[in-house]
Design an enzyme around this catalytic site. Structure first.
Site, PDB file in Angstrom:
ATOM      1  N   PRO A  90       0.734  -1.266   0.052  1.00  0.00           N
ATOM      2  CA  PRO A  90      -0.154  -0.061  -0.107  1.00  0.00           C
ATOM      3  C   PRO A  90       0.844   1.268  -0.152  1.00  0.00           C
ATOM      4  O   PRO A  90       0.297   2.390  -0.241  1.00  0.00           O
ATOM      5  CB  PRO A  90      -0.847  -0.098   1.333  1.00  0.00           C
ATOM      6  CG  PRO A  90      -0.201  -1.348   2.140  1.00  0.00           C
ATOM      7  CD  PRO A  90       0.671  -2.165   1.175  1.00  0.00           C
ATOM      8  N   GLU A 117       2.662  -7.828   8.235  1.00  0.00           N
ATOM      9  CA  GLU A 117       2.856  -6.367   8.276  1.00  0.00           C
ATOM     10  C   GLU A 117       3.640  -6.235   7.060  1.00  0.00           C
ATOM     11  O   GLU A 117       3.937  -5.100   6.998  1.00  0.00           O
ATOM     12  CB  GLU A 117       3.822  -6.312   9.507  1.00  0.00           C
ATOM     13  CG  GLU A 117       3.158  -6.341  10.780  1.00  0.00           C
ATOM     14  CD  GLU A 117       1.941  -5.820  11.013  1.00  0.00           C
ATOM     15  OE1 GLU A 117       1.904  -4.354  10.658  1.00  0.00           O
ATOM     16  OE2 GLU A 117       1.029  -6.376  11.313  1.00  0.00           O
ATOM     17  N   ARG A 155      -3.946  -8.085 -20.665  1.00  0.00           N
ATOM     18  CA  ARG A 155      -4.920  -7.572 -21.964  1.00  0.00           C
ATOM     19  C   ARG A 155      -4.257  -6.766 -22.846  1.00  0.00           C
ATOM     20  O   ARG A 155      -4.795  -6.518 -23.955  1.00  0.00           O
ATOM     21  CB  ARG A 155      -6.067  -7.327 -21.239  1.00  0.00           C
ATOM     22  CG  ARG A 155      -6.196  -5.758 -20.591  1.00  0.00           C
ATOM     23  CD  ARG A 155      -7.361  -5.585 -19.873  1.00  0.00           C
ATOM     24  NE  ARG A 155      -8.484  -5.142 -20.760  1.00  0.00           N
ATOM     25  CZ  ARG A 155      -8.562  -3.781 -21.422  1.00  0.00           C
ATOM     26  NH1 ARG A 155      -7.635  -3.222 -21.299  1.00  0.00           N
ATOM     27  NH2 ARG A 155      -9.568  -3.869 -22.165  1.00  0.00           N
ATOM     28  N   ASP A 170     -10.648   2.197 -24.796  1.00  0.00           N
ATOM     29  CA  ASP A 170     -10.731   2.080 -23.427  1.00  0.00           C
ATOM     30  C   ASP A 170     -10.522   3.326 -22.616  1.00  0.00           C
ATOM     31  O   ASP A 170      -9.785   4.540 -23.056  1.00  0.00           O
ATOM     32  CB  ASP A 170      -9.671   1.116 -22.759  1.00  0.00           C
ATOM     33  CG  ASP A 170      -9.367  -0.231 -23.211  1.00  0.00           C
ATOM     34  OD1 ASP A 170     -10.982  -0.576 -23.183  1.00  0.00           O
ATOM     35  OD2 ASP A 170      -8.855  -1.055 -23.072  1.00  0.00           O
TER      36      ASP A 170
HETATM   37  N1  SAM Z   1       1.574  -2.899   7.252  1.00  0.00           N
HETATM   38  C1  SAM Z   1       1.494  -2.620   6.024  1.00  0.00           C
HETATM   39  C2  SAM Z   1       1.396  -1.121   5.921  1.00  0.00           C
HETATM   40  O1  SAM Z   1       0.410  -0.488   6.545  1.00  0.00           O
HETATM   41  O2  SAM Z   1       1.822  -0.377   4.922  1.00  0.00           O
HETATM   42  C3  SAM Z   1       0.409  -3.423   5.210  1.00  0.00           C
HETATM   43  C4  SAM Z   1       0.617  -4.751   4.962  1.00  0.00           C
HETATM   44  S1  SAM Z   1      -0.829  -5.597   4.359  1.00  0.00           S
HETATM   45  C5  SAM Z   1      -1.523  -6.326   5.712  1.00  0.00           C
HETATM   46  C6  SAM Z   1      -0.152  -7.122   3.814  1.00  0.00           C
HETATM   47  C7  SAM Z   1       0.290  -7.099   2.087  1.00  0.00           C
HETATM   48  O3  SAM Z   1      -0.751  -7.129   1.458  1.00  0.00           O
HETATM   49  C8  SAM Z   1       1.410  -6.358   1.825  1.00  0.00           C
HETATM   50  O4  SAM Z   1       2.514  -6.696   1.890  1.00  0.00           O
HETATM   51  C9  SAM Z   1       0.986  -6.172   0.237  1.00  0.00           C
HETATM   52  O5  SAM Z   1       1.333  -7.231  -0.583  1.00  0.00           O
HETATM   53  C10 SAM Z   1      -0.338  -6.412   0.289  1.00  0.00           C
HETATM   54  N2  SAM Z   1      -1.415  -4.948   0.091  1.00  0.00           N
HETATM   55  C11 SAM Z   1      -2.271  -4.522   0.973  1.00  0.00           C
HETATM   56  N3  SAM Z   1      -2.851  -3.336   0.542  1.00  0.00           N
HETATM   57  C12 SAM Z   1      -2.241  -3.227  -0.549  1.00  0.00           C
HETATM   58  C13 SAM Z   1      -2.633  -2.151  -1.689  1.00  0.00           C
HETATM   59  N4  SAM Z   1      -3.295  -1.469  -1.397  1.00  0.00           N
HETATM   60  N5  SAM Z   1      -1.855  -2.362  -2.617  1.00  0.00           N
HETATM   61  C14 SAM Z   1      -0.902  -3.276  -2.946  1.00  0.00           C
HETATM   62  N6  SAM Z   1      -0.523  -4.361  -2.100  1.00  0.00           N
HETATM   63  C15 SAM Z   1      -1.339  -4.335  -0.839  1.00  0.00           C
END
Ligand code: SAM
Length: 244
Positions: A90, A117, A155, A170
């Site tokens: 994220p 995490e 795609r 698109d």
């Molecule tokens: N503790 C992290 C933070 O707050 O930045 C969040 C970890 S999340 C619970 C676990 C995993 O989900 C991440 O390592 C990632 O691979 C994925 N993930 C969760 N939300 C995401 C998003 N919005 N975009 C991309 N990957 C995401």
């Protein structure tokens, strides 16, 4: 193109990459998608992929070694062709169509899925070429983001879509949203399809569609609208629409 999705939950990914256009691209031989079990790259009896965070705190962190070993093995398998190695997080750059086009240019895309995490920072710093987020919200794992990225990229690979001209129509391709679409019946529950679309008049249909794209983008996506380069014809269409 080859896409590898590295995950501790292959069963979450596998059914999705075996359906629809992703399956079609693989059958056509223009796309390979491999679901890679991260645990294959562990060396202990419990096939451990996570550990407690240094410095303390809640939750677990995904260990660096399996990711480094997985990426090295996959790149070797692919003959060290140019690759983008993407950590889903994220905290990454927000994924968009431009990024999908960029990723579709390389022959090898490796998507790394985190959990808990997240992934040890050294993977992001020293192994990944990109850190990508699919939106400002937190999911439990990287599988859904990896599938979103894989789908948007796949795609664009020539031969995946049955009708590649549709790519040109698109949303986002030229900075505008796509126009509304209708199909039969021409009237349903009293709701009619706009007359112009039934007219068979191609130039008028094209003008109507262009106007709808402009109006939709202006109304729904002011952020995109700010960057649109309006042509004299666009300005004329908008003026005429305002004058009724
Ligand atoms: N503790 C992290 C933070 O707050 O930045 C969040 C970890 S999340 C619970 C676990 C995993 O989900 C991440 O390592 C990632 O691979 C994925 N993930 C969760 N939300 C995401 C998003 N919005 N975009 C991309 N990957 C995401």
């Amino acid at each position: 193109m080859r896409i590898d999705i590295v995950t501790i939950f292959p069963e979450m990914v596998e059914p999705v990459v075996r359906c629809s256009m992703l399956a079609r691209g693989q059958q056509a031989g223009v796309l390979q998608i491999h679901t890679v079990d991260l645990r294959q790259f562990t060396h202990d009896r419990h096939r451990t992929t996570d550990d407690a965070p240094f410095g303390g705190g809640a939750g677990m962190v995904m260990k660096p070694e399996p990711f480094f070993e997985a990426v090295e093995a996959l790149r070797e398998q692919a003959g060290w062709v140019p690759a983008r190695i993407v950590v889903t997080t994220p905290q990454g750059r927000l994924f968009n169509q431009r990024m999908a086009v960029e990723f579709a240019q390389v022959p090898h895309l490796i998507l790394l899925c985190g959990h808990y995490e997240g992934i040890d920072e050294r993977v992001c710093q020293y192994l990944a070429t990109d850190e990508v987020s699919i939106g400002d919200y937190v999911l439990t794992g990287g599988e859904l983001p990896a599938l979103v990225i894989a789908d948007a990229v796949a795609r664009l690979v020539p031969g995946v879509l049955g009708n590649p001209e549709s790519l040109q129509q698109d949303s986002f391709v030229d900075g505008l949203l796509a126009p509304p679409q209708y199909t039969r019946p021409a009237e349903y529950r009293g709701y009619r399809v706009p007359d112009v679309l039934l007219s068979g008049h191609h130039a008028q249909i094209a003008r109507w569609r262009r106007l709808q794209r402009l109006l939709r983008t202006r109304e729904r996506r002011p952020d995109l609208w700010q960057k649109v380069q309006l042509t004299p014809e666009d300005l004329k269409l908008l003026r005429e629409a305002e004058e009724g």
